[in-house]
Design a protein around this motif. Structure first.
Motif, PDB file in Angstrom:
ATOM      1  N   SER A   1      -2.671  -7.571   1.049  1.00 42.37           N
ATOM      2  CA  SER A   1      -2.836  -6.520   2.058  1.00 42.37           C
ATOM      3  C   SER A   1      -1.837  -5.374   1.871  1.00 42.37           C
ATOM      4  O   SER A   1      -2.088  -4.271   2.342  1.00 42.37           O
ATOM      5  CB  SER A   1      -2.692  -7.108   3.460  1.00 42.37           C
ATOM      6  N   GLN A   2      -0.727  -5.601   1.184  1.00 46.78           N
ATOM      7  CA  GLN A   2       0.305  -4.583   1.047  1.00 46.78           C
ATOM      8  C   GLN A   2       0.303  -3.875  -0.310  1.00 46.78           C
ATOM      9  O   GLN A   2       0.878  -2.800  -0.439  1.00 46.78           O
ATOM     10  CB  GLN A   2       1.683  -5.200   1.274  1.00 46.78           C
TER      11      GLN A   2
ATOM     12  N   ARG B   1       1.632   0.583  -4.212  1.00 45.06           N
ATOM     13  CA  ARG B   1       1.959   0.907  -2.824  1.00 45.06           C
ATOM     14  C   ARG B   1       2.737   2.218  -2.831  1.00 45.06           C
ATOM     15  O   ARG B   1       3.532   2.478  -3.721  1.00 45.06           O
ATOM     16  CB  ARG B   1       2.789  -0.210  -2.196  1.00 45.06           C
TER      17      ARG B   1
END
Length: 168
Positions: free
Chosen positions: A72-73, A100
């Motif tokens: 998710s990150q 990210r």
């Protein structure tokens, strides 16, 4: 029947010499060093297999626990072969995440105890709480990011840590 009488003593001496050259009877006691060696080799093979399997289970469980958070990150998690952890050796596993904003990568290393090594396994029996270690390295894009605060603490200490560093 009458037994033969041996008149030549040299033939008796030759017969006695022939008896001395007969090898001793082989029993299991003659093979104690070989039996001990075979037991040690078998124990070493069993410890290698059991220890490497236990480390593999620990690494898989660790990866399973953190996979959802990492996915998710980060845009890319793992080595691209399907798993999030790469096996470096029987007790070391690597993690690589990227994709990210303001974070070039997250590189993690899971250093587990050497459960597969007989020479380190025996001392571990006396200290079953010897730690496994996780090292995480986060490479940040410092030039383009705002100042931030990162804390790893227990849940019950979270409020006091946030209050202590709120003004900074």
């Amino acid at each position: 029947e009458v037994d033969e009488v041996v008149e030549d003593p040299s033939s008796v001496q030759e017969d006695l010499m022939a008896i001395k050259d007969v090898p001793p009877e082989k029993t299991w006691q003659n093979f104690i060093p070989e039996i001990f060696g075979a037991i040690m080799v078998a124990a070493y093979i069993i410890i290698i297999w059991m220890g490497s399997q236990q480390n593999k289970r620990i690494a898989s469980f660790w990866g399973f626990c953190f996979k959802d958070v990492l996915v998710s990150q980060f845009a890319k998690v793992g080595d691209g072969a399907g798993g999030i952890l790469s096996c470096i050796s029987w007790n070391e596993y690597d993690l690589y995440c990227t994709g990210r904003q303001h974070c070039w990568s997250l590189v993690g290393r899971l250093n587990l105890r050497k459960r597969q090594d007989l020479l380190t396994y025996i001392p571990l029996l006396g200290n079953p709480n010897a730690p496994d270690a996780v090292t995480l390295t986060v490479n940040m894009d410092v030039a383009n990011m705002k100042p931030m605060f990162i804390s790893i603490c227990q849940e019950k200490l979270k409020k006091s840590v946030l209050d202590a560093y709120a003004e900074q």
